[in-house]
Design a protein around this motif. Structure first.
Motif, PDB file in Angstrom:
ATOM      1  N   TRP A  76       0.839  -1.196   0.000  1.00 58.10           N
ATOM      2  CA  TRP A  76       0.000   0.000   0.000  1.00 58.10           C
ATOM      3  C   TRP A  76       0.875   1.247   0.000  1.00 58.10           C
ATOM      4  O   TRP A  76       1.707   1.441   0.887  1.00 58.10           O
ATOM      5  CB  TRP A  76      -0.924   0.008   1.216  1.00 58.10           C
ATOM      6  CG  TRP A  76      -2.082  -0.910   1.029  1.00 58.10           C
ATOM      7  CD1 TRP A  76      -2.178  -2.205   1.415  1.00 58.10           C
ATOM      8  CD2 TRP A  76      -3.304  -0.600   0.348  1.00 58.10           C
ATOM      9  NE1 TRP A  76      -3.389  -2.733   1.029  1.00 58.10           N
ATOM     10  CE2 TRP A  76      -4.102  -1.762   0.372  1.00 58.10           C
ATOM     11  CE3 TRP A  76      -3.795   0.550  -0.272  1.00 58.10           C
ATOM     12  CZ2 TRP A  76      -5.372  -1.810  -0.208  1.00 58.10           C
ATOM     13  CZ3 TRP A  76      -5.066   0.498  -0.852  1.00 58.10           C
ATOM     14  CH2 TRP A  76      -5.828  -0.670  -0.816  1.00 58.10           C
ATOM     15  N   SER A  78       0.251   4.161   0.693  1.00 61.20           N
ATOM     16  CA  SER A  78       0.006   5.075   1.799  1.00 61.20           C
ATOM     17  C   SER A  78       0.809   4.724   3.044  1.00 61.20           C
ATOM     18  O   SER A  78       0.919   5.548   3.958  1.00 61.20           O
ATOM     19  CB  SER A  78      -1.486   5.086   2.152  1.00 61.20           C
ATOM     20  OG  SER A  78      -1.937   3.768   2.421  1.00 61.20           O
ATOM     21  N   SER A  80       3.812   2.224   2.810  1.00 64.03           N
ATOM     22  CA  SER A  80       4.854   1.281   2.424  1.00 64.03           C
ATOM     23  C   SER A  80       6.186   1.613   3.086  1.00 64.03           C
ATOM     24  O   SER A  80       6.573   2.781   3.205  1.00 64.03           O
ATOM     25  CB  SER A  80       5.025   1.294   0.899  1.00 64.03           C
ATOM     26  OG  SER A  80       6.033   0.409   0.485  1.00 64.03           O
ATOM     27  N   HIS A 187      -1.213  -3.767  -7.155  1.00 64.07           N
ATOM     28  CA  HIS A 187      -2.016  -3.835  -5.934  1.00 64.07           C
ATOM     29  C   HIS A 187      -1.454  -2.892  -4.876  1.00 64.07           C
ATOM     30  O   HIS A 187      -0.251  -2.840  -4.627  1.00 64.07           O
ATOM     31  CB  HIS A 187      -2.018  -5.257  -5.395  1.00 64.07           C
ATOM     32  CG  HIS A 187      -2.682  -5.387  -4.063  1.00 64.07           C
ATOM     33  ND1 HIS A 187      -4.053  -5.458  -3.929  1.00 64.07           N
ATOM     34  CD2 HIS A 187      -2.172  -5.422  -2.797  1.00 64.07           C
ATOM     35  CE1 HIS A 187      -4.360  -5.550  -2.643  1.00 64.07           C
ATOM     36  NE2 HIS A 187      -3.241  -5.531  -1.936  1.00 64.07           N
ATOM     37  N   GLY A 188      -2.361  -2.130  -4.241  1.00 62.07           N
ATOM     38  CA  GLY A 188      -1.971  -1.223  -3.173  1.00 62.07           C
ATOM     39  C   GLY A 188      -1.545   0.152  -3.633  1.00 62.07           C
ATOM     40  O   GLY A 188      -1.425   1.068  -2.814  1.00 62.07           O
ATOM     41  N   ASP A 190      -1.803   3.849  -5.637  1.00 59.54           N
ATOM     42  CA  ASP A 190      -2.852   4.841  -5.870  1.00 59.54           C
ATOM     43  C   ASP A 190      -3.209   4.846  -7.348  1.00 59.54           C
ATOM     44  O   ASP A 190      -2.338   4.711  -8.208  1.00 59.54           O
ATOM     45  CB  ASP A 190      -2.378   6.235  -5.459  1.00 59.54           C
ATOM     46  CG  ASP A 190      -2.056   6.334  -3.980  1.00 59.54           C
ATOM     47  OD1 ASP A 190      -2.739   5.653  -3.189  1.00 59.54           O
ATOM     48  OD2 ASP A 190      -1.122   7.071  -3.615  1.00 59.54           O
ATOM     49  N   ILE A 342     -11.493   3.539  -1.640  1.00 58.99           N
ATOM     50  CA  ILE A 342     -10.751   2.299  -1.815  1.00 58.99           C
ATOM     51  C   ILE A 342     -11.555   1.397  -2.749  1.00 58.99           C
ATOM     52  O   ILE A 342     -12.714   1.083  -2.475  1.00 58.99           O
ATOM     53  CB  ILE A 342     -10.504   1.578  -0.473  1.00 58.99           C
ATOM     54  CG1 ILE A 342      -9.707   2.482   0.477  1.00 58.99           C
ATOM     55  CG2 ILE A 342      -9.760   0.260  -0.706  1.00 58.99           C
ATOM     56  CD1 ILE A 342      -8.311   2.834   0.010  1.00 58.99           C
ATOM     57  N   SER A 344     -11.802  -2.252  -4.584  1.00 54.60           N
ATOM     58  CA  SER A 344     -11.327  -3.635  -4.532  1.00 54.60           C
ATOM     59  C   SER A 344     -12.067  -4.468  -5.579  1.00 54.60           C
ATOM     60  O   SER A 344     -13.298  -4.458  -5.631  1.00 54.60           O
ATOM     61  CB  SER A 344     -11.548  -4.242  -3.143  1.00 54.60           C
ATOM     62  OG  SER A 344     -10.736  -3.587  -2.175  1.00 54.60           O
ATOM     63  N   SER A 354      -6.650  -4.174  -5.065  1.00 59.60           N
ATOM     64  CA  SER A 354      -7.186  -3.012  -4.351  1.00 59.60           C
ATOM     65  C   SER A 354      -6.302  -1.800  -4.573  1.00 59.60           C
ATOM     66  O   SER A 354      -5.071  -1.910  -4.614  1.00 59.60           O
ATOM     67  CB  SER A 354      -7.281  -3.294  -2.843  1.00 59.60           C
ATOM     68  OG  SER A 354      -8.183  -4.348  -2.578  1.00 59.60           O
ATOM     69  N   ASN A 355      -6.946  -0.639  -4.703  1.00 60.40           N
ATOM     70  CA  ASN A 355      -6.221   0.617  -4.910  1.00 60.40           C
ATOM     71  C   ASN A 355      -6.956   1.764  -4.242  1.00 60.40           C
ATOM     72  O   ASN A 355      -8.178   1.723  -4.076  1.00 60.40           O
ATOM     73  CB  ASN A 355      -6.102   0.934  -6.406  1.00 60.40           C
ATOM     74  CG  ASN A 355      -5.379  -0.139  -7.193  1.00 60.40           C
ATOM     75  OD1 ASN A 355      -6.016  -0.972  -7.825  1.00 60.40           O
ATOM     76  ND2 ASN A 355      -4.062  -0.115  -7.164  1.00 60.40           N
ATOM     77  N   ARG A 356      -6.216   2.801  -3.883  1.00 60.79           N
ATOM     78  CA  ARG A 356      -6.797   4.037  -3.367  1.00 60.79           C
ATOM     79  C   ARG A 356      -6.910   5.045  -4.500  1.00 60.79           C
ATOM     80  O   ARG A 356      -6.028   5.142  -5.351  1.00 60.79           O
ATOM     81  CB  ARG A 356      -5.923   4.612  -2.250  1.00 60.79           C
ATOM     82  CG  ARG A 356      -6.456   5.916  -1.660  1.00 60.79           C
ATOM     83  CD  ARG A 356      -5.576   6.436  -0.536  1.00 60.79           C
ATOM     84  NE  ARG A 356      -4.245   6.806  -0.992  1.00 60.79           N
ATOM     85  CZ  ARG A 356      -3.392   7.535  -0.270  1.00 60.79           C
ATOM     86  NH1 ARG A 356      -3.721   7.956   0.929  1.00 60.79           N
ATOM     87  NH2 ARG A 356      -2.190   7.816  -0.752  1.00 60.79           N
TER      88      ARG A 356
END
Length: 383
Positions: A76, A78, A80, A187-188, A190, A342, A344, A354-356
């Motif tokens: 992620w 946000s 990592s 994955h993870g 933005d 978010i 998914s 999944s991503n923001r």
């Protein structure tokens, strides 16, 4: 929601490894992520071009670099930790292509976008008007068939023919370039929306990995981030609607086809979507690949062949039937993203991506391209 990493299958992907300049090629075995990067097989493209990609990945020697759950958690953006491994998009040198209007639901929503001219407030009334006029029987039509052409002529006579109906039920599929090689995020990461957009949505899809010879090797999940207002103003703005910084996500891994996991498995998959917002909003949806109007094989044939070659292969988004219409900010206003949503996307055989959601201008800029990768692999004597 499915687990992030499927419980079985031959998986291949890419990861960032501390102290290593280049992305490494990884697989998953017994809950561990294994670095299988080797000379001659230093890219996913190299593996895809081999005679037996699944066989190579299953037998390749490697080094464990961490627990899969820990690496997934560290992916992620946000939160990592650069001192630990993290996942990247599972493809590298492949062209990133996409097909559109391959499900009747998304077909109707594209017609609505066009008629609304990018105005989300008009969409609800237009949806009822168009459905009353043409119904939903288009889902039974084979694109390009004699029956489809009869419907086309009837709709033209009624004054509701559209360029989206042309690619939805006409003889030719819509194939476009979603992004450049090396531009997708994993994955993870933005995902980015162009700041000009105020009406946009995720597009949960299956993406196929295809070799330069047109051989379909495996599949992954994808989010074909879409700006409904931009494309709705003009189809000629497709590039602006589709290709922006961090607007193409793929992952978490490519699952390669074998005796158990085949293209038929993908053709029957259900793809689940969940969007959760900081405002407490939650959106759920499902796409069923069994309802696709053009077969995955036909979409690949429309993309690569004697008419168009891809020396490094390609990844092809197959389209979505999911077009969110659930009201978020009031009756008749429909759905649009808010920052920090978010998203998914999941199915048991491929896991969960999944991503923001952020603005494309606020996502990490794309700075590591093909030239950087090749230089770093050369320095490591892997070419």
């Amino acid at each position: 929601m499915s687990a992030v990493v499927p419980a079985e299958g031959i998986l291949v992907g890419r990861a960032r490894r501390p102290g290593v300049l280049h992305p490494v090629i990884v697989t998953v075995r017994d809950g561990a992520v294994i670095d299988i990067t080797a000379k001659g097989f230093a890219t996913v493209r190299d593996i895809a071009e081999s005679d037996d990609p699944a066989g190579y990945v299953a037998s390749a020697r490697g080094e464990a670099i961490g627990d899969v759950e820990a690496i997934v958690g560290n992916s992620w953006s946000s939160g990592s930790d650069d001192g630990k491994p993290s996942l990247l998009s599972p493809v590298d040198l492949q062209a990133i292509k996409a097909s559109g209007v391959t499900f009747v639901v998304s077909l109707l929503e594209r017609v609505i976008e066009e008629q609304a001219r990018g105005d989300a407030g008009r969409a609800d009334a237009l949806r009822k008007e168009i459905l009353d006029l043409i119904g939903t029987d288009l889902s039974q039509l084979v694109p390009g068939s004699e029956a489809a052409m009869k419907v086309k002529h009837a709709l033209i006579a009624r004054g509701v023919w559209s360029q989206y109906l042309e690619v939805g039920i006409g003889p030719d599929a819509e194939i476009f370039t979603k992004g450049q090689p090396m531009s997708s995020v994993g994955h993870g990461a933005d995902v980015g929306l162009h700041p000009v957009s105020s009406w946009n949505n995720p597009e949960p899809e299956v993406a196929l990995v295809v070799s330069s010879r047109g051989r379909i090797l495996g599949a992954t999940l994808g989010n074909d981030v879409n700006l409904r207002d931009v494309e709705g103003r003009s189809a000629l703005l497709l590039g602006k609607a589709k290709d922006n910084n961090a607007s193409a996500s793929l992952g978490p891994f490519v699952r390669l086809f074998d005796d158990v996991f085949t293209l038929e498995t993908i053709s029957q998959a259900d793809i689940d979507l969940t969007v959760t917002g900081e405002d407490g909003f939650e959106l759920k949806g499902r796409s069923s690949m069994s309802q696709i109007s053009r077969t995955p094989e036909s979409l690949v044939t429309a993309t690569i062949g004697p008419h168009h070659q891809y020396p490094d292969g390609l990844v092809l988004y197959l389209g979505t039937m999911f077009a969110p219409i659930q009201d978020r900010d009031g009756a008749g206003k429909g759905f649009t993203h808010k920052l920090d949503d978010i998203v998914s996307i999941s199915t048991p055989t491929l896991g969960t991506l999944s991503n923001r959601v952020l603005l494309a201008t606020e996502c990490p800029p794309w700075t590591y391209g093909t030239s950087h990768l090749l230089r770093d692999l050369a320095k490591a004597d892997l070419l």
